[in-house]
Design a protein around this motif. Sequence first.
Motif, PDB file in Angstrom:
ATOM      1  N   ASP A 115      53.607 -57.215 -21.598  1.00 15.99           N
ATOM      2  CA  ASP A 115      52.988 -58.510 -21.322  1.00 15.99           C
ATOM      3  C   ASP A 115      54.029 -59.534 -20.878  1.00 15.99           C
ATOM      4  O   ASP A 115      53.765 -60.367 -20.004  1.00 15.99           O
ATOM      5  N   ARG A 117      56.820 -58.834 -19.284  1.00 13.73           N
ATOM      6  CA  ARG A 117      57.179 -58.479 -17.905  1.00 13.73           C
ATOM      7  C   ARG A 117      56.144 -59.016 -16.919  1.00 13.73           C
ATOM      8  O   ARG A 117      56.496 -59.547 -15.869  1.00 13.73           O
ATOM      9  N   ILE A 118      54.888 -58.885 -17.267  1.00 16.20           N
ATOM     10  CA  ILE A 118      53.815 -59.373 -16.388  1.00 16.20           C
ATOM     11  C   ILE A 118      53.893 -60.890 -16.254  1.00 16.20           C
ATOM     12  O   ILE A 118      53.832 -61.429 -15.141  1.00 16.20           O
ATOM     13  N   ASP A 119      54.035 -61.607 -17.386  1.00 16.69           N
ATOM     14  CA  ASP A 119      54.136 -63.064 -17.344  1.00 16.69           C
ATOM     15  C   ASP A 119      55.351 -63.510 -16.539  1.00 16.69           C
ATOM     16  O   ASP A 119      55.268 -64.435 -15.734  1.00 16.69           O
ATOM     17  N   SER A 121      56.949 -61.823 -14.215  1.00 17.22           N
ATOM     18  CA  SER A 121      56.726 -61.484 -12.807  1.00 17.22           C
ATOM     19  C   SER A 121      55.846 -62.535 -12.138  1.00 17.22           C
ATOM     20  O   SER A 121      56.128 -62.986 -11.019  1.00 17.22           O
ATOM     21  N   ARG A 122      54.798 -62.948 -12.812  1.00 17.25           N
ATOM     22  CA  ARG A 122      53.910 -63.988 -12.262  1.00 17.25           C
ATOM     23  C   ARG A 122      54.647 -65.316 -12.107  1.00 17.25           C
ATOM     24  O   ARG A 122      54.445 -66.035 -11.125  1.00 17.25           O
ATOM     25  N   ALA A 123      55.488 -65.633 -13.087  1.00 15.51           N
ATOM     26  CA  ALA A 123      56.250 -66.877 -13.020  1.00 15.51           C
ATOM     27  C   ALA A 123      57.209 -66.860 -11.828  1.00 15.51           C
ATOM     28  O   ALA A 123      57.314 -67.848 -11.096  1.00 15.51           O
ATOM     29  N   GLN A 125      56.896 -65.047  -9.096  1.00 10.56           N
ATOM     30  CA  GLN A 125      56.103 -65.070  -7.864  1.00 10.56           C
ATOM     31  C   GLN A 125      55.566 -66.465  -7.556  1.00 10.56           C
ATOM     32  O   GLN A 125      55.297 -66.781  -6.401  1.00 10.56           O
ATOM     33  N   SER A 126      55.421 -67.301  -8.571  1.00  8.52           N
ATOM     34  CA  SER A 126      54.910 -68.655  -8.345  1.00  8.52           C
ATOM     35  C   SER A 126      55.967 -69.596  -7.768  1.00  8.52           C
ATOM     36  O   SER A 126      55.634 -70.685  -7.307  1.00  8.52           O
ATOM     37  N   ARG A 132      63.103 -68.489  -5.343  1.00  7.85           N
ATOM     38  CA  ARG A 132      62.949 -67.077  -5.689  1.00  7.85           C
ATOM     39  C   ARG A 132      64.127 -66.256  -5.146  1.00  7.85           C
ATOM     40  O   ARG A 132      64.619 -65.352  -5.802  1.00  7.85           O
ATOM     41  N   TYR A 171      56.354 -72.685 -16.327  1.00  8.92           N
ATOM     42  CA  TYR A 171      55.228 -71.786 -16.073  1.00  8.92           C
ATOM     43  C   TYR A 171      54.870 -71.025 -17.359  1.00  8.92           C
ATOM     44  O   TYR A 171      53.693 -70.906 -17.705  1.00  8.92           O
ATOM     45  N   ASP A 175      51.120 -71.323 -19.984  1.00 13.13           N
ATOM     46  CA  ASP A 175      50.164 -70.244 -20.279  1.00 13.13           C
ATOM     47  C   ASP A 175      49.767 -70.183 -21.714  1.00 13.13           C
ATOM     48  O   ASP A 175      50.221 -70.502 -22.642  1.00 13.13           O
TER      49      ASP A 175
END
Length: 175
Positions: A115, A117-119, A121-123, A125-126, A132, A171, A175
């Motif tokens: 979870d 890693r997913i958070d 990754s999304r951060a 990408q934003s 970036r 970010y 969440d």
Amino acid sequence: MTSLARTGRADPSLIEAARCGDENALVLLISAAPPDIRRYAARNCRAADIDDAVQETLLLLYRRVGTLRAVTSFSAWLLAVARRACLRLLRGSMGMAATPADVAEARLVHLPAEDIRIDLSRAIQSLPDHYREVLRDIEELSIDEIGAVLALTRESVKARIHRARLMIREYLVKD
């Protein structure tokens, strides 16, 4: 048995094994780390908070040693974790509000690694592209190497990395 206390620093192969998930190596690392952590905490904490800071640091070592990017940065990482624990305890004892970093860390500490890693990754990408692209330090490039690849000065790279990390933290706190 290799230990931090006996050698003054952890055996890199022990750290690497713990980082890769070897439970025996992790137990050895956790059992060897308290003297160094206590020394770090004694420099940064009030006397009343040293034991709590050591416990918090050991808990974070247990939960997050797998996220360590480079074995050679273990001591610096441990020092930073102990220092943050001391600051968090000091702010708490003074009745000060938690910082955004504290909020993000407290939320993330209880999540499964996938979870996180997913958070993360999304951060990432934003972020806008120019922030970036400087995060190439994730790929373990030095500041100078990033600057050479992107044709930026060292100061520009450092400023962008700093801003990118702040944006990622914001970010993650939202969440």
